[in-house]
Design a protein around this motif. Structure first.
Motif, PDB file in Angstrom:
ATOM      1  N   HIS A  54       1.924   4.770   1.200  1.00  0.00           N
ATOM      2  CA  HIS A  54       2.021   5.348   2.534  1.00  0.00           C
ATOM      3  C   HIS A  54       3.221   6.296   2.584  1.00  0.00           C
ATOM      4  CE1 HIS A  54       4.894   2.009   2.678  1.00  0.00           C
ATOM      5  NE2 HIS A  54       5.491   2.657   3.681  1.00  0.00           N
ATOM      6  N   GLU A  65      -1.168   5.991   6.010  1.00  0.00           N
ATOM      7  CA  GLU A  65      -1.735   5.489   4.759  1.00  0.00           C
ATOM      8  C   GLU A  65      -2.095   6.676   3.869  1.00  0.00           C
ATOM      9  OE1 GLU A  65      -1.938   2.210   4.066  1.00  0.00           O
ATOM     10  OE2 GLU A  65      -1.172   1.699   6.050  1.00  0.00           O
ATOM     11  N   TYR A  85       4.672   3.673  -2.952  1.00  0.00           N
ATOM     12  CA  TYR A  85       3.879   2.483  -3.257  1.00  0.00           C
ATOM     13  C   TYR A  85       4.794   1.507  -3.969  1.00  0.00           C
ATOM     14  CZ  TYR A  85       0.493  -0.201  -6.104  1.00  0.00           C
ATOM     15  OH  TYR A  85      -0.216  -1.188  -6.741  1.00  0.00           O
ATOM     16  N   ASN A  98       0.782  -1.231   0.000  1.00  0.00           N
ATOM     17  CA  ASN A  98       0.000   0.000   0.000  1.00  0.00           C
ATOM     18  C   ASN A  98       0.821   1.293   0.000  1.00  0.00           C
ATOM     19  OD1 ASN A  98       0.744  -0.780   2.653  1.00  0.00           O
ATOM     20  ND2 ASN A  98      -0.740   0.601   3.506  1.00  0.00           N
TER      21      ASN A  98
END
Length: 114
Positions: A43, A110, A85, A41
């Motif tokens: 972040h 995030e 990412y 993900n």
């Protein structure tokens, strides 16, 4: 001083994802494995910088919207507040060592992927 073997720790997702070999007191160090097509993900970190050294395969990083393909032997540095990412766009396993410093227990934020 302490010593351990990579096999002493487990990957977050069983056989892939991040695996921390050390957490603090001044830095985090670990290994991340991404299977073909697997991503991690988007972040950023408020205070910690993050460095990656590619051990196997290829990882496409998107850092603040800019795509950077890294292959075995490449090193990439990510500054604090730079959203990043990771995506394995290849058909083989990708593996990288990573280090975050200075250690902060809760510094990951995030971020939506643009």
């Amino acid at each position: 001083m302490f010593k351990l073997n990579e096999s002493d720790r487990e990957y977050r997702f069983g056989d892939s994802g991040p695996k921390y070999l050390m957490r603090g007191p001044r830095a985090n160090f670990g290994i991340v494995v991404l299977k073909p097509g697997q991503d991690f993900n988007n972040h950023y970190h408020n205070l910690m910088e993050e460095n990656f050294f590619i051990l196997e395969g290829e990882i496409e990083f998107t850092i603040d919207g800019k795509k950077v393909l890294c292959r075995k032997g490449d090193f990439i540095h990510v500054e604090p507040k730079e959203a990043h990412y990771l995506n394995n766009i290849s058909d083989s396993i990708a593996k990288a060592a990573f280090c975050l410093a200075p250690y902060q227990e809760k510094d990951k934020v995030e971020a939506p992927l643009d």
